[in-house]
Design a protein around this motif. Structure first.
Motif, mmCIF file in Angstrom:
data_model
loop_
_atom_site.group_PDB
_atom_site.id
_atom_site.type_symbol
_atom_site.label_atom_id
_atom_site.label_comp_id
_atom_site.label_asym_id
_atom_site.label_seq_id
_atom_site.Cartn_x
_atom_site.Cartn_y
_atom_site.Cartn_z
ATOM 1 N N GLN A 35 0.868 -1.190 0.000
ATOM 2 C CA GLN A 35 0.000 0.000 0.000
ATOM 3 C C GLN A 35 0.899 1.232 0.000
ATOM 4 O OE1 GLN A 35 -3.312 0.235 -0.049
ATOM 5 N NE2 GLN A 35 -3.519 -2.004 -0.135
ATOM 6 N N PRO A 36 0.903 2.021 -1.077
ATOM 7 C CA PRO A 36 1.809 3.180 -1.122
ATOM 8 C C PRO A 36 1.671 4.114 0.082
ATOM 9 C CG PRO A 36 0.755 2.827 -3.241
ATOM 10 C CD PRO A 36 0.115 1.864 -2.297
ATOM 11 N N ARG A 37 0.451 4.175 0.678
ATOM 12 C CA ARG A 37 0.264 5.058 1.844
ATOM 13 C C ARG A 37 1.137 4.629 3.022
ATOM 14 N NH1 ARG A 37 -4.784 7.867 1.408
ATOM 15 N NH2 ARG A 37 -5.180 8.054 3.609
ATOM 16 N N SER A 38 1.518 3.337 3.044
ATOM 17 C CA SER A 38 2.350 2.846 4.153
ATOM 18 C C SER A 38 3.708 3.540 4.191
ATOM 19 C CB SER A 38 2.576 1.337 4.032
ATOM 20 O OG SER A 38 1.358 0.679 3.925
ATOM 21 N N ALA A 39 4.064 4.208 3.105
ATOM 22 C CA ALA A 39 5.375 4.863 3.054
ATOM 23 C C ALA A 39 5.414 6.127 3.909
ATOM 24 C CB ALA A 39 5.727 5.211 1.609
ATOM 25 N N VAL A 40 4.255 6.545 4.410
ATOM 26 C CA VAL A 40 4.241 7.846 5.089
ATOM 27 C C VAL A 40 5.105 7.855 6.356
ATOM 28 C CG1 VAL A 40 2.093 7.462 6.415
ATOM 29 C CG2 VAL A 40 2.766 9.768 5.773
ATOM 30 N N MET A 41 5.078 6.762 7.140
ATOM 31 C CA MET A 41 5.872 6.782 8.377
ATOM 32 C C MET A 41 7.375 6.785 8.110
ATOM 33 S SD MET A 41 3.543 4.979 11.231
ATOM 34 C CE MET A 41 4.798 5.123 12.437
ATOM 35 N N PRO A 42 7.880 5.870 7.257
ATOM 36 C CA PRO A 42 9.323 5.970 6.968
ATOM 37 C C PRO A 42 9.703 7.297 6.319
ATOM 38 C CG PRO A 42 8.286 4.230 5.648
ATOM 39 C CD PRO A 42 7.276 4.679 6.666
ATOM 40 N N ALA A 43 8.782 7.870 5.539
ATOM 41 C CA ALA A 43 9.090 9.158 4.901
ATOM 42 C C ALA A 43 9.207 10.258 5.962
ATOM 43 C CB ALA A 43 7.996 9.508 3.890
ATOM 44 N N LEU A 44 8.270 10.263 6.916
ATOM 45 C CA LEU A 44 8.340 11.268 7.982
ATOM 46 C C LEU A 44 9.587 11.058 8.837
ATOM 47 C CD1 LEU A 44 4.567 11.424 9.038
ATOM 48 C CD2 LEU A 44 5.892 13.266 7.992
ATOM 49 N N ASP A 45 9.939 9.798 9.021
ATOM 50 C CA ASP A 45 11.140 9.465 9.788
ATOM 51 C C ASP A 45 12.388 10.054 9.109
ATOM 52 O OD1 ASP A 45 11.885 8.285 12.125
ATOM 53 O OD2 ASP A 45 12.442 6.383 11.196
ATOM 54 N N LEU A 46 12.454 9.905 7.785
ATOM 55 C CA LEU A 46 13.595 10.464 7.045
ATOM 56 C C LEU A 46 13.637 11.987 7.189
ATOM 57 C CD1 LEU A 46 13.539 8.448 3.686
ATOM 58 C CD2 LEU A 46 15.386 8.496 5.355
ATOM 59 N N ALA B 166 5.706 14.719 -2.172
ATOM 60 C CA ALA B 166 6.603 13.678 -2.721
ATOM 61 C C ALA B 166 5.890 12.328 -2.788
ATOM 62 C CB ALA B 166 7.862 13.579 -1.860
ATOM 63 N N LEU B 167 4.973 12.079 -1.849
ATOM 64 C CA LEU B 167 4.262 10.786 -1.831
ATOM 65 C C LEU B 167 2.919 10.866 -2.565
ATOM 66 C CD1 LEU B 167 4.826 9.685 1.906
ATOM 67 C CD2 LEU B 167 6.060 8.897 -0.121
ATOM 68 N N GLU B 168 2.613 12.068 -3.061
ATOM 69 C CA GLU B 168 1.317 12.309 -3.727
ATOM 70 C C GLU B 168 0.157 11.940 -2.808
ATOM 71 O OE1 GLU B 168 1.280 10.623 -7.651
ATOM 72 O OE2 GLU B 168 3.296 11.343 -8.057
ATOM 73 N N LEU B 169 0.272 12.380 -1.561
ATOM 74 C CA LEU B 169 -0.786 12.133 -0.573
ATOM 75 C C LEU B 169 -1.363 13.464 -0.120
ATOM 76 C CD1 LEU B 169 0.893 9.449 1.727
ATOM 77 C CD2 LEU B 169 -0.993 9.064 0.145
ATOM 78 N N ASP B 170 -2.554 13.369 0.469
ATOM 79 C CA ASP B 170 -3.186 14.553 1.008
ATOM 80 C C ASP B 170 -2.364 15.090 2.192
ATOM 81 O OD1 ASP B 170 -5.619 16.233 1.269
ATOM 82 O OD2 ASP B 170 -5.587 15.321 3.265
ATOM 83 N N ALA B 171 -2.128 16.402 2.218
ATOM 84 C CA ALA B 171 -1.302 16.987 3.281
ATOM 85 C C ALA B 171 -1.936 16.766 4.659
ATOM 86 C CB ALA B 171 -1.097 18.479 3.020
ATOM 87 N N GLY B 172 -3.271 16.777 4.712
ATOM 88 C CA GLY B 172 -3.966 16.573 5.991
ATOM 89 C C GLY B 172 -3.723 15.173 6.532
ATOM 90 N N GLY C 137 -1.905 14.246 9.951
ATOM 91 C CA GLY C 137 -2.619 13.399 10.915
ATOM 92 C C GLY C 137 -1.722 12.299 11.457
ATOM 93 N N VAL C 138 -0.951 11.670 10.585
ATOM 94 C CA VAL C 138 -0.031 10.609 11.029
ATOM 95 C C VAL C 138 1.044 11.219 11.939
ATOM 96 C CG1 VAL C 138 1.712 8.941 10.270
ATOM 97 C CG2 VAL C 138 -0.429 9.181 8.985
ATOM 98 N N ALA C 139 1.578 12.360 11.525
ATOM 99 C CA ALA C 139 2.664 12.992 12.306
ATOM 100 C C ALA C 139 2.182 13.397 13.694
ATOM 101 C CB ALA C 139 3.203 14.206 11.552
ATOM 102 N N LEU D 206 6.350 9.464 18.195
ATOM 103 C CA LEU D 206 7.671 9.307 17.582
ATOM 104 C C LEU D 206 8.042 10.541 16.750
ATOM 105 C CD1 LEU D 206 9.880 7.187 16.856
ATOM 106 C CD2 LEU D 206 8.447 6.514 14.946
ATOM 107 N N PHE D 207 7.019 11.243 16.274
ATOM 108 C CA PHE D 207 7.274 12.419 15.434
ATOM 109 C C PHE D 207 7.128 13.686 16.270
ATOM 110 C CE2 PHE D 207 5.571 9.230 12.385
ATOM 111 C CZ PHE D 207 6.796 8.956 11.798
ATOM 112 N N HIS D 208 8.084 14.576 16.111
ATOM 113 C CA HIS D 208 8.102 15.798 16.910
ATOM 114 C C HIS D 208 7.818 17.009 16.029
ATOM 115 C CE1 HIS D 208 9.650 13.252 19.990
ATOM 116 N NE2 HIS D 208 10.645 12.882 19.196
ATOM 117 N N LEU D 209 6.878 17.812 16.483
ATOM 118 C CA LEU D 209 6.511 19.001 15.714
ATOM 119 C C LEU D 209 7.241 20.243 16.230
ATOM 120 C CD1 LEU D 209 2.690 18.323 15.302
ATOM 121 C CD2 LEU D 209 4.611 17.431 13.992
#
Ligand code: FES
Length: 192
Positions: free
Chosen positions: A21-32, A51-57, A61-63, A68-71
């Motif tokens: 599922q291409p959406r699964s790439a969001v966590m490793p992408a945010l990690d990078l 870059a992932l052609e996903l909705d910014a919202g 939401g994942v972040a 694990l993700f810091h804003l």
């Protein structure tokens, strides 16, 4: 000028092909992105979404869901202390108190004066057998004691050689701890 470097954006664009599922790439992408910047800025999240052609919202939401993700900026070394039921019953509150004193902060996400440390309390990390436990940066530490916390802080300050702990050796009669505990999730604010 973009927040993320060209080579990180290139790596992020290549991620979706590695997942069913291409959406699964969001966590490793945010990690990078976080690894490059230290924390996730709004610009970095928008660039990840593009870059992932996903909705910014969705990306935001994942972040915001995973601790694990810091804003905002955190310490160079960040403690994720589990304070869910099993860890609470085995003394996670004392561990948090000791940690706060040792690094000289009073609040979650407050950064120590030397910029080295910060902490937060997180939901169950899936290693209740080894409570109290926590994640420090990318490693997991089990059966915590105040002495273990002080040793880890000294190691990170370079005062002791690093030992690290990914999977503790199980004591006699106990199963091995999970090799990959859950990704830290934010503690819910207590009901008003
Ligand atoms: S309650 Fe702490 S790991 Fe499960």
């Amino acid at each position: 000028m973009s927040a993320l470097s060209a080579h990180i954006l290139e790596e992020i664009r290549e991620l979706p092909a590695k997942y069913p599922q291409p959406r699964s790439a969001v966590m490793p992408a945010l990690d990078l992105a976080q690894e490059e910047l230290g924390h996730l800025t709004p610009e970095a999240m928008s660039e990840v979404a593009a870059a992932l052609e996903l909705d910014a919202g969705y990306v935001e939401g994942v972040a915001t869901f995973y601790t694990l993700f810091h804003l905002a900026p955190v310490g160079k070394h960040h403690f994720y202390v589990c304070t869910n039921l099993s860890c609470a019953l085995r003394g996670s509150a004392e561990i948090v108190d000791h940690l706060k004193k040792s690094i000289g902060v009073t609040e979650p996400d407050e950064v120590s004066k030397d910029g080295m440390f910060s902490y937060e309390e997180v939901e169950c990390l899936g290693a209740c057998e080894f409570a109290p436990m926590m994640r420090l940066d990318h490693r997991f530490h089990y059966d915590l004691t105040p002495e273990k916390i002080d040793t880890l802080i000294s190691e990170k300050r370079g005062l002791l050689p690093a030992s690290g702990e990914v999977a503790a050796k199980p004591p006699e009669g106990r199963p091995a701890p999970p090799r990959k505990p859950r990704t830290p999730r934010k503690k819910k604010a207590p009901d008003a």
